[in-house]
Scaffold this active site. Structure first.
Site, PDB file in Angstrom:
ATOM      1  N   VAL A 189     -42.619  24.367  54.245  1.00 25.20           N
ATOM      2  CA  VAL A 189     -41.309  24.438  53.595  1.00 25.20           C
ATOM      3  C   VAL A 189     -41.535  24.211  52.109  1.00 25.20           C
ATOM      4  O   VAL A 189     -42.070  23.171  51.703  1.00 25.20           O
ATOM      5  CB  VAL A 189     -40.318  23.393  54.137  1.00 25.20           C
ATOM      6  N   GLU A 190     -41.136  25.175  51.289  1.00 24.13           N
ATOM      7  CA  GLU A 190     -41.239  25.031  49.844  1.00 24.13           C
ATOM      8  C   GLU A 190     -40.029  24.245  49.339  1.00 24.13           C
ATOM      9  O   GLU A 190     -38.891  24.702  49.475  1.00 24.13           O
ATOM     10  CB  GLU A 190     -41.302  26.402  49.179  1.00 24.13           C
ATOM     11  N   VAL A 191     -40.258  23.078  48.796  1.00 30.12           N
ATOM     12  CA  VAL A 191     -39.202  22.213  48.278  1.00 30.12           C
ATOM     13  C   VAL A 191     -39.157  22.410  46.767  1.00 30.12           C
ATOM     14  O   VAL A 191     -40.100  22.046  46.055  1.00 30.12           O
ATOM     15  CB  VAL A 191     -39.466  20.736  48.633  1.00 30.12           C
TER      16      VAL A 191
ATOM     17  N   HIS B  98     -37.197  26.231  51.292  1.00 25.37           N
ATOM     18  CA  HIS B  98     -37.505  27.593  51.747  1.00 25.37           C
ATOM     19  C   HIS B  98     -38.570  27.593  52.828  1.00 25.37           C
ATOM     20  O   HIS B  98     -39.712  27.199  52.585  1.00 25.37           O
ATOM     21  CB  HIS B  98     -37.971  28.458  50.577  1.00 25.37           C
TER      22      HIS B  98
ATOM     23  N   GLU C  33     -42.577  22.115  44.569  1.00 22.27           N
ATOM     24  CA  GLU C  33     -42.936  22.993  43.459  1.00 22.27           C
ATOM     25  C   GLU C  33     -42.116  22.563  42.246  1.00 22.27           C
ATOM     26  O   GLU C  33     -40.887  22.555  42.302  1.00 22.27           O
ATOM     27  CB  GLU C  33     -42.683  24.448  43.849  1.00 22.27           C
TER      28      GLU C  33
END
Length: 316
Positions: free
Chosen positions: A152-154, A141, A182
């Site tokens: 970037v949220e992985v 994200h 996360e």
């Protein structure tokens, strides 16, 4: 990198997808873009022209940028030879379920299958995939626009494999992003939950007549926004406690702040949980001295202020 990534498929060419396309191409990847919109070719051409100066300003070579981007007839064509797929479709679990079934079938077995989902965890739309296919699906994200905003949220799903997580982190780092893993799925992930919590309070303060929208924005841009551009909430609080750090802040100021009111997501306040949080913050930042941390913060804040002053002078 743990894998060699040469070709990326971008599925969905809205604002996010077009930004990803430009970023991937600027880092030398071959990019195949798929979207049912009738003006896809024109939208891609316009986006590349608009974003090229941004990417060049970041030191990337945008020569022949458009030559690395290809319009795919459909999802199958885009995904067929991809090493990584970045999906940017509607925020609907049913849509993503059908799309990822197609991607799992059409993309090579080694391809990472990533979703730009803003709120829906991947476990919500991978239930009917085989274990092998689910193992390579996860959330990547970004924040808009991803070619400029580094985060970037992985977010792995319940069946995502650890090798896929490592490969995804390596991939995003290779295109200049800052990936953060996360480890627990939660609707909205971290960034949007923080943003929404602040937005709810902002709306409340305006609706209560405490402040105007314009002045609330001034409060943010001249205090918290400036601070958070250089340090996050926990490091900012750690420094706010002076040499005593986060523990001093919690023990001497924390109680008074509780009287401002509680809302959704307010953490519990029993002593054991509070002590665990204090130790976590001390572990994160305790290896540097207070003076070292404040010097770094102040240097970065001066850089932000100088950049803002320069931008204001250019406008005038």
């Amino acid at each position: 990198m743990t894998r060699t990534i040469r070709t990326a498929a971008v599925i969905g060419a809205g604002t996010i997808g077009l930004s990803w396309t430009a970023l991937f191409a600027a880092h030398g990847l071959t990019v195949r873009v798929s979207d049912p919109r009738e003006d896809l070719a024109e939208a891609v051409t316009e986006a590349l022209a608009r974003y090229a100066p941004h990417l060049a300003a970041r030191g990337l070579d945008v020569t022949d940028l458009a030559d690395r981007v290809h319009i795919a007839a459909d999802v199958t064509e885009a995904a067929r030879d991809a090493d990584v797929v970045q999906e940017n479709g509607p925020e609907r679990a049913g849509f993503k379920k059908d799309l990822f079934a197609t991607l799992a079938r059409e993309a090579p077995d080694h391809a990472l299958l990533l979703s730009s989902s803003s709120a829906i965890p991947s476990t919500a739309f991978t239930g009917e995939l085989s274990d092998g296919d689910a193992a390579r699906v996860l959330i990547g994200h970004p924040f808009n626009p991803p070619h400029l905003v580094p985060l970037v949220e992985v977010v792995p799903g319940e069946r995502t494999g650890e090798e896929a997580v490592r490969a995804t982190v390596d991939f995003y780092a290779s295109v200049g992003r800052t990936p953060v893993v996360e480890r627990k799925e939660i609707a909205g992930f971290v960034g949007n939950r923080l943003q929404n919590a602040l937005s709810r309070e902002a709306v409340y303060l305006v609706e209560q007549g405490v402040v105007t929208p314009e002045d609330l924005d001034k409060v943010m841009t001249n205090s918290l926004g400036l601070r958070w551009a250089t340090v996050g909430p926990f490091l900012g609080s750690h420094l706010g406690g002076g040499p005593g750090g986060y523990r001093h802040l919690v023990e001497h100021i924390g109680m008074s702040m509780q009287h401002t009111g509680a809302g959704p997501g307010t953490p519990p306040r029993n002593e054991e949980e509070q002590e665990r949080l204090i130790r976590a913050v001390e572990k994160a930042y305790g290896s540097s001295t207070y003076s070292e941390l404040t010097e770094t913060r102040d240097r970065r804040q001066l850089a932000v202020l100088a950049a803002l002053d320069s931008a204001d002078k250019e406008e005038n």
